[in-house]
Design an enzyme around this catalytic site. Structure first.
Site, short mmCIF file in Angstrom:
data_model
loop_
_atom_site.label_atom_id
_atom_site.label_comp_id
_atom_site.label_asym_id
_atom_site.label_seq_id
_atom_site.Cartn_x
_atom_site.Cartn_y
_atom_site.Cartn_z
N ASP A 220 0.86 -1.17 0.00
CA ASP A 220 0.00 0.00 0.00
C ASP A 220 0.90 1.23 0.00
OD1 ASP A 220 -2.06 -1.79 0.29
OD2 ASP A 220 -2.38 -1.38 2.41
N ASP A 259 -2.13 -3.18 -4.33
CA ASP A 259 -3.07 -3.66 -3.33
C ASP A 259 -3.94 -2.47 -2.93
OD1 ASP A 259 -4.38 -5.33 -1.57
OD2 ASP A 259 -2.81 -5.26 -0.05
N ASP A 263 -4.22 1.69 4.30
CA ASP A 263 -4.91 0.78 5.22
C ASP A 263 -4.57 1.10 6.67
OD1 ASP A 263 -5.99 -0.50 3.05
OD2 ASP A 263 -4.82 -2.34 3.26
N ARG A 316 -14.12 -0.11 -0.98
CA ARG A 316 -13.39 0.08 0.28
C ARG A 316 -13.07 1.56 0.52
NH1 ARG A 316 -8.91 -4.88 0.13
NH2 ARG A 316 -10.40 -6.54 -0.34
#
Length: 442
Positions: A220, A259, A263, A316
């Site tokens: 990420d 990805d 996060d 997301r």
């Protein structure tokens, strides 16, 4: 030396097998003496979860010798290592490449290849017509891929220590191809940086993932892992010049090299995410990354999201597990022609409050898909506007997806807000102020 210049002390750092002595002079931000002004800003009182239980100050108290200006990956790591957990201000000037040699020159994926790995050989070995679809890849080529990936990971992942303010200089500070790891630390501020294209050179093919198999990648742009008191403000996150949508397909599936963008996982807590842009991406933000992580995540993952722009992201934004997440005054945009799955993912034991947000959806997008139920959890969703009209997101979802009914009531009421604007003005406010290079008004 002119007042507008700052000398960065010589630092010795090992990068791979190389040791460098660094002594760099870089222009300071116009009108700003390094280590003053916004660089010593702290999170305002009451501004989201990161202001609770002691607030977030980053490197505001840094001594003069712990204020650094860096221009490449080696200098960035050297500054972190030299200061350790002491308060520090690290200023990024220009573009820092994660995939780079000791001199900071960008390198390609071939530089990481080990044990005879090439993509062509990998595709030939694990073609479903040859390997089948019942087992994940194993054997020499998979071992070579793992070894190559491990070598890239050592270059891409950069760990950020406690008591750090990481801030971009001017309007064009950029980090390309590096994954910042805010891991098991506390008191970190990240501001005014464009994070781009943290790509995986060595995605793994998994024919057992779903009905048709998938390519799975690592990295990420930013990960907050097990850390507390983190403020992420006025940054831009994207795939840069390498969007997944433009990648080829192998074995009928997209060769996905990214990805997530950002996060927040593994017991992270007390995080405020404000005035950022997250754009042109698939799997954007996880808050909690596993239904089985209750032992570390339950009672934590308290996160505030406000005045962020989620532009043309597929899903997301965020997907939530366990956390008490307050999401208000954000703008979600899905333009005609982009891929849109959902915005809010309602996961295991999540306690999401989504209030006073604005959604701008292109023609053909279904409002019922703004929410996505993954597990049996309740949420609060009030005073949200879709294309300029007040919309009950839960009622619209339940009418459009009756097999996945959501229940109302997150069970808590946010109090750590500095002010809530009417959703009709949110697109204007966020467009004016969100992202790297915009004025840092606090």
């Amino acid at each position: 030396m002119p007042a507008r210049m700052r000398h960065v002390r010589a630092l010795a750092v090992a990068t791979g097998a190389a040791s460098l002595a660094l002594a760099v002079s870089v222009p300071a931000q116009a009108g700003t003496r390094p280590g003053t002004g916004i660089e010593r800003s702290v999170l305002p009182a009451g501004d989201g979860w990161a202001s609770a239980d002691g607030s977030t100050t980053g490197g505001a108290g840094a001594a003069p010798e712990h204020v650094y200006t860096v221009t490449d990956r080696a200098e960035l790591i050297a500054a972190f290592e030299e200061a350790g957990d002491a308060p520090k201000i690290v200023r990024i000037a220009g573009t820092v490449h994660g995939n780079a040699d000791a001199a900071g020159t960008p390198i390609g994926c071939e530089a990481y290849q080990q044990d005879g790995y090439t993509l062509e050989k990998y595709l030939a070995a694990y073609d479903p017509a040859v390997w089948g679809t019942d087992e994940v890849p194993s054997g020499p080529l998979e071992d070579a891929r793992v070894a190559s990936a491990k070598r890239q990971a050592a270059a891409v992942n950069v760990e950020v220590p406690s008591n750090t303010t990481l801030v971009g200089v001017g309007r064009d500070a950029t980090v390309v191809g590096a994954g910042l790891q805010v891991k098991n630390v506390s008191n970190v501020i990240v501001r005014n940086i464009s994070f781009e294209d943290t790509y995986d050179c060595f995605p793994q093919w998994d024919p057992t993932d779903g009905d048709t198999g998938h390519w799975n990648s690592e990295y990420d742009n930013l990960v907050v892992y097990g850390s507390t008191h983190v403020w992420v403000d006025h940054n831009t996150f994207s795939d840069g010049d390498r969007p997944d949508a433009e990648q080829p397909r192998y074995f009928g599936e997209l060769y996905q090299q990214h990805d997530g963008l950002f996060d927040i996982v593994r017991g992270a807590d007390l995080v405020t995410v404000s005035w950022n842009v997250l754009k042109d991406h698939d799997k954007t933000m996880l808050i909690g990354n596993s239904d089985g992580a209750g032992a570390t995540d339950r009672g934590r993952l308290r996160v505030t999201l406000h005045h962020n722009l989620f532009q043309d992201v597929n899903e997301r934004a965020p997907r939530v597990r366990f956390g008490q997440v307050d999401s208000y005054n954000n703008h979600f945009v899905a333009t005609t022609g982009s891929v849109y799955g959902y915005s809010y993912g309602i996961g295991a034991e999540s306690k999401l409050v989504a209030e006073s947000n604005a959604f701008t959806l292109g023609s053909g997008f279904d409002r019922a898909r703004i929410l996505k139920k993954w597990s049996e959890s309740s949420l609060t969703a009030e005073n949200n506007y879709v294309n300029g009209r007040k919309t009950d997101l839960i009622a619209v979802h339940n009418a459009g997806v009756p097999a996945e009914r959501l229940t109302e009531g997150a069970g808590w009421t946010p109090t750590l807000r500095t002010g809530v604007s009417h959703p009709l003005v949110v697109p204007f406010l966020v467009g004016l102020g969100a992202g790297a290079g915009k004025p840092l008004v606090r």
